[in-house]
Design an enzyme around this catalytic site. Structure first.
Site, PDB file in Angstrom:
ATOM      1  N   GLU A 250       0.820  -5.446 -30.893  1.00 18.70           N
ATOM      2  CA  GLU A 250       0.741  -5.675 -29.531  1.00 18.70           C
ATOM      3  C   GLU A 250       1.515  -6.807 -29.290  1.00 18.70           C
ATOM      4  OE1 GLU A 250       0.211  -6.830 -26.184  1.00 18.70           O
ATOM      5  OE2 GLU A 250      -2.102  -7.492 -26.559  1.00 18.70           O
ATOM      6  N   GLU A 382      10.912 -11.700 -20.891  1.00 20.40           N
ATOM      7  CA  GLU A 382       9.506 -12.200 -20.942  1.00 20.40           C
ATOM      8  C   GLU A 382       9.696 -13.594 -20.835  1.00 20.40           C
ATOM      9  OE1 GLU A 382       5.186 -11.185 -22.805  1.00 20.40           O
ATOM     10  OE2 GLU A 382       6.826 -11.857 -24.323  1.00 20.40           O
TER      11      GLU A 382
END
Length: 485
Positions: A250, A382
């Site tokens: 993840e 990000e």
């Protein structure tokens, strides 16, 4: 402060005697020196874990026994919630109000949910002829490495430990080096709750040593990792170079918050927009940092979001009024500030700049950019900090195209009063979770994970999380009924 490793049921210093410092990001002061575990320490943890699997003290125990221990652990966590919350707030810079909610409610509830699932998970019997019995049974994977992020230290520990332990695995937990203290204290509480020796080890240390040792170890059967996409790639290489262990990932995100032209710019929408970006200082893999807004409502939206973001209460993490504390470290603050410079150089327009807080510690206030184009770095990479970018679009299909034009696919939020449009957009977004008319990641019953470079097929939460710590075995029994007449 808890500082030693838990290996084979014993608390011990690192074999080489090495230590690392964990720092309070609000002040820059050292909170504790923590054992820096080497490959030898990881090996000791794996040996203890493998012994516990072979002896079956946990993996072959009655489901009711595992259930009883995990329920006891949940109760113990709840009893120590304030202590754990203060420890985590000091270590991470997370606001105490968030820590109290996560650790007082979500963490024990996670252990309770998987404890209750233990004796409600069944195998299958395949349809066959009368002379064959074909059973499909589930067995624990074995020894599992759990590598945690620093942004939600104890919550992520629960998301991984609870289903792995419920499945019957023996686990080796590696906390993030920035935030080891609450996980170590959790280990103390787990021992108190009755976890058998060897079933749970906690090995603090740096990623390039302790984390690498877990990834490369030939006797670890699976690894679950939450963190950056860059390090997720590294764990896949570790698996390839060692025993081809299963890797659950993840990873990063650059999630969109989509406001369609019929959306009402209500207080609820504005609060969701601001919290989706600035909650936890933007240090959230599912943070909605690309806010894609219809031109029809863009100006009203931008004004309302800027005013709400301007009012975010920034302060010490232990102040109950604080909505945003310091970032996790001075180093991380520097990385986020580099993106602020990049955004200005790319031509994005700053409509809110509260970055410079003039405070001791790694504080960084919210920044809002507008006039973004999808090809800007701050629109695609990000940042993992309080930096929000707003992109104006003119049509629904353009909003979907811009939202999907990303290497990531973890989360998205859509605001609209048209249910048909909501379903249309939700089905076409390339991500693991879509929230409609409210920013949420779901609850413990719903799986969480990403598409594309945000994750693998593995999921946290839900029954899907339990599945990644189990493997299927077929038992095919041929009857001798014909010989019996």
């Amino acid at each position: 402060m808890p500082s030693r490793a838990l290996i084979g049921g014993r608390w011990q210093s690192a074999t080489k005697g090495e230590l690392f410092e964990t720092v309070n990001p609000a002040t820059g002061e050292v909170l504790a020196t923590v054992a820096h575990c080497s490959a030898a320490d990881v090996d000791s943890a794996v040996i203890a874990a493998r012994r516990s699997v072979r002896e079956g003290v946990w993996s072959r125990s009655a489901p009711e026994f595992r259930k009883e221990i995990l329920l006891r652990l949940a109760d113990t966590i709840a009893q120590h919630a304030e202590e754990l919350a203060v420890l985590e707030s000091l270590d991470s810079g997370k606001p105490i109000r968030d820590c109290l909610k996560e650790i007082g409610e979500e963490v024990p509830n996670c252990f309770r949910w998987y404890a209750e699932l233990i004796d409600k998970s069944f195998g299958k019997v395949a349809p066959t002829g009368e002379h064959v019995l074909a059973m499909i049974v589930k067995e624990p994977v074995g020894v599992v490495g759990l590598v945690l992020p620093w942004n939600f230290p104890l919550l992520m520990a629960a998301w991984k430990m609870a289903p792995a332990l419920a499945a019957g695995c023996s686990v080796i937990v590696k906390p993030a080096e920035q935030t080891s203290l609450s996980a170590l204290r959790l280990g103390e509480l787990a021992v108190e709750a009755g976890i058998p020796d060897g079933v749970l080890s906690i090995v603090p240390g740096l990623g390039e040593t302790t984390g690498a040792a877990i990834g490369r170890h030939p006797d670890i059967d699976a690894v679950s990792f939450t963190g950056s996409t860059e390090i997720g790639r590294v764990f896949l290489r570790y698996a390839s170079d060692s025993n081809l262990k299963t890797i659950g990932l993840e990873m990063g995100g650059k999630s969109p918050f989509i406001v369609l032209d019929d959306a009402e710019i209500s207080d609820d929408l504005v609060e969701s927009a601001v919290m989706s970006a600035f909650w936890n200082g933007g240090q959230n893999c599912s943070a909605n940092m690309r806010q894609i807004v219809s031109a029809k409502v863009h100006d009203d939206f931008l004004h309302a979001v800027v005013e709400r973001a301007r009012g975010i209460v920034i302060g010490h993490s232990l102040d109950p009024e604080t909505e945003m504390g310091p970032l996790v470290s001075a180093e991380h603050k520097e990385n986020v500030c580099r993106f602020l410079d990049i955004g200005r150089k790319e031509g994005a327009r700053t409509v809110l700049d509260l970055a410079d807080q003039g405070r001791r510690g790694s504080y960084l206030g919210p920044t809002v950019f507008t006039d973004l184009s999808p090809d800007m770095r701050i629109a695609g990479e990000e940042i993992f900090g309080p930096v929000l970018g707003v992109l104006k679009v003119n049509a629904l299909d353009e909003a979907i195209r811009v939202a999907n034009d990303s290497d990531y696919g973890l989360h998205a939020t859509v605001y609209t009063r048209d249910i048909d449009a909501a379903l249309h957009v939700a089905k076409r977004l390339e991500c693991g979770t879509v929230a409609v008319n409210g920013f949420t990641e779901g609850d413990m019953k719903t799986p969480f994970g990403g598409y594309k470079q945000s994750g693998s097929l593995a999921r946290d939460k839900g029954t899907e999380a339990l599945d990644q710590y189990l493997r299927s075995k077929t038992i095919w029994i041929t009857s001798g009924a014909d010989r019996l007449g």
